[in-house]
Design an enzyme around this catalytic site. Structure first.
Site, PDB file in Angstrom:
ATOM      1  N   LEU A 225       0.828  -1.206   0.000  1.00 12.46           N
ATOM      2  CA  LEU A 225       0.000   0.000   0.000  1.00 12.46           C
ATOM      3  C   LEU A 225       0.863   1.258   0.000  1.00 12.46           C
ATOM      4  O   LEU A 225       0.569   2.226  -0.707  1.00 12.46           O
ATOM      5  CB  LEU A 225      -0.933   0.002   1.218  1.00 12.46           C
ATOM      6  CG  LEU A 225      -1.719   1.283   1.438  1.00 12.46           C
ATOM      7  CD1 LEU A 225      -2.814   1.411   0.387  1.00 12.46           C
ATOM      8  CD2 LEU A 225      -2.305   1.318   2.826  1.00 12.46           C
ATOM      9  N   GLU A 226       1.938   1.259   0.774  1.00 17.64           N
ATOM     10  CA  GLU A 226       2.803   2.434   0.905  1.00 17.64           C
ATOM     11  C   GLU A 226       3.830   2.552  -0.219  1.00 17.64           C
ATOM     12  O   GLU A 226       4.576   3.515  -0.278  1.00 17.64           O
ATOM     13  CB  GLU A 226       3.511   2.427   2.267  1.00 17.64           C
ATOM     14  CG  GLU A 226       2.566   2.479   3.457  1.00 17.64           C
ATOM     15  CD  GLU A 226       1.758   3.771   3.570  1.00 17.64           C
ATOM     16  OE1 GLU A 226       2.009   4.731   2.802  1.00 17.64           O
ATOM     17  OE2 GLU A 226       0.869   3.835   4.426  1.00 17.64           O
ATOM     18  N   GLY A 227       3.869   1.588  -1.109  1.00 16.49           N
ATOM     19  CA  GLY A 227       4.742   1.675  -2.273  1.00 16.49           C
ATOM     20  C   GLY A 227       6.226   1.604  -1.954  1.00 16.49           C
ATOM     21  O   GLY A 227       7.031   2.285  -2.593  1.00 16.49           O
TER      22      GLY A 227
END
Length: 138
Positions: free
Chosen positions: A62-64
Site C-alpha cells: 500500500l505504501e509503495g
C-alpha cells in the site's frame, strides 16, 4: 488498518509522539509525508500498531516501498522502538525544502484534502505528481 485489524493481522497498541522532531508535510493530493530528517520539524503524534508479517507485506505494498514512494525505517515513539513510513529519500528532503513548514500530526481536517486515487487525473502517477510539485515556481 481496519482491514488488517478485522483479519487479526494488526492491533492498536497506543498513541504516541516521536522522541525526536521530524518534518511532517502535506504534499500533492493531500498525502502526508514524514521526512527522515531527525531534529527538524516537530515531534509528531501518531498511532502504534502491532502488525503480523503477513500484514506488513500488505502495508508495504500500500505504501509503495518497492516503487520509491515510502521507506519503512526505525523510529522511537516515546519509549517504544517502532517503524514508520518516511517519504522516499529520492524526494523527501526536497519536499521539506519546498514546503518548509511542518505539522505535528495529520488530522481528520487535513485528511479532508486527500484526493483518492480514483479521483486523480487519468494517467497521473504518484512520482510524476511529486516531480511536478517539486519543480521551481515561476
Amino acid at each position: 488498518m481496519e482491514d488488517l485489524i478485522s483479519s487479526g493481522d494488526a492491533a492498536f497498541i497506543t498513541s504516541g509522539v516521536t522522541q525526536q522532531p521530524y518534518p511532517l508535510v502535506i504534499g500533492p493530493n493531500g498525502i502526508p509525508y514524514l521526512i527522515n530528517i531527525p531534529g527538524q520539524g516537530r515531534r509528531v503524534k501518531g498511532e502504534l500498531y502491532r502488525v503480523s508479517s503477513r500484514g506488513m507485506v500488505r502495508v508495504d505494498e500500500l505504501e509503495g516501498t518497492r516503487v520509491g514512494h515510502y521507506e519503512r525505517l526505525p523510529i522511537r515513539v516515546e519509549r517504544n522502538a517502532a517503524e514508520a513510513y518516511f517519504a522516499d529519500r529520492a524526494f523527501g528532503e526536497k519536499m521539506w525544502e519546498r514546503i518548509g513548514e511542518g505539522l505535528s500530526e495529520y488530522t481528520v481536517r487535513d485528511g479532508e484534502g486527500y484526493v483518492r486515487k480514483e479521483n486523480r487525473p487519468p494517467g497521473s502517477s504518484f512520482l510524476g505528481e511529486i516531480q511536478l510539485f517539486l519543480q521551481p515556481r515561476s
